[in-house]
Scaffold this active site. Structure first.
Site, PDB file in Angstrom:
ATOM      1  N   ASP A   1      30.439  46.201  44.875  1.00 32.12           N
ATOM      2  CA  ASP A   1      31.814  45.713  44.806  1.00 32.12           C
ATOM      3  C   ASP A   1      32.742  46.693  45.525  1.00 32.12           C
ATOM      4  OD1 ASP A   1      33.957  44.124  44.122  1.00 32.12           O
ATOM      5  OD2 ASP A   1      33.612  44.210  41.966  1.00 32.12           O
TER       6      ASP A   1
ATOM      7  N   GLU B   1      35.019  40.801  37.441  1.00 29.76           N
ATOM      8  CA  GLU B   1      34.333  41.983  37.997  1.00 29.76           C
ATOM      9  C   GLU B   1      33.920  42.942  36.887  1.00 29.76           C
ATOM     10  OE1 GLU B   1      36.371  42.342  42.420  1.00 29.76           O
ATOM     11  OE2 GLU B   1      37.425  43.185  40.732  1.00 29.76           O
TER      12      GLU B   1
END
Ligand code: 5RP
Length: 228
Positions: free
Chosen positions: A83, A105
């Site tokens: 990420d 996330e």
């Protein structure tokens, strides 16, 4: 000219082995990671991976590339999550959520065995806070919460989608960005925010990443790795 985001994004794909469950991050740097994963799926190098996207935006990109997707609830854990981040220190304290996907996330990160962050070196800082801290909040009562943040000196602003509309997250919430400039005690503010009624999640990711790949303009990449 070197595309730093592309360099780190493609490099991070080397952490993925065939057969793994892979978390796909969100944002303009994660875009390149997903693109590289798509290539490796198509070539057969990663023919047996399954992936969990952290946003609708990433899911759309992955679908177009033919990457096999599942939801988080269909897997026991994520082997590796790659990420982006908005700021990180070299001891793995970071801010995420610039792209508005912080809640999903963080949930995916919480289920990941290994987390790689891909950033440009300009995002590696000594103290967090220059980047506004995103806080995902429930729509109900959001103006009262905004005023509370204001009264506490947290310098809030609502995240906007356009001049007259507020940004809405994949879970249907608003985001308030806190313009703090400096966060000398991130654990404290993280604690205070998560215990505030109406707050769903905040963008402080403290001690989540295992590796940070920080790309430089000259094409090289500095690797910060947590000691096991
Ligand atoms: C999205 C995020 C992104 O990972 C973060 O904003 C970095 O994005 P970019 O790589 O586009 O700078 O947290 O919610």
């Amino acid at each position: 000219m070197v595309n730093v985001k592309e360099t780190v994004g493609r490099l991070a794909a080397d952490y993925v082995e065939d057969g793994m469950v892979v978390g796909l991050g969100t944002g303009s740097t994660a875009y390149w990671f997903v693109d590289e994963i798509g290539k490796r799926v198509q070539s057969g190098q990663l023919a047996n991976i399954i992936c969990v996207p952290t946003s609708r935006q990433t899911a759309q990109q992955a679908e177009q590339l033919g990457i096999p997707l599942v939801t988080l609830d269909e897997v026991a854990a994520i082997d590796v999550l790659v990420d982006g981040a908005d700021e990180t220190t070299t001891d793995f304290m970071g801010i995420k959520g610039g792209g508005g996907a912080l809640l999903h996330e963080k949930i995916v990160a919480d289920n990941a065995r290994k987390i790689i962050w891909i950033v440009g070196e300009d995002k590696v800082v000594d103290t967090l806070g220059k980047f506004p801290l995103p806080v995902e909040i429930i729509q109900f009562g959001s103006w009262n919460l905004f005023r509370k943040f204001e009264a506490a000196g947290l310098r809030p602003s609502f995240r906007k989608k356009g001049p007259d509309s507020l940004f809405i997250t994949d879970s249907g919430n608003y985001i308030i960005d806190l313009h703090l400039e400096e966060i000398p005690a991130p654990q404290q503010i993280a604690h205070d925010l998560i215990h505030t009624v109406g707050v769903v999640e905040h963008g402080l990711f403290l001690g989540y990443a295992d590796v940070v790949l920080a790309g430089k303009e000259d094409g090289t990449v500095v690797r910060y790795e947590r000691e096991q």
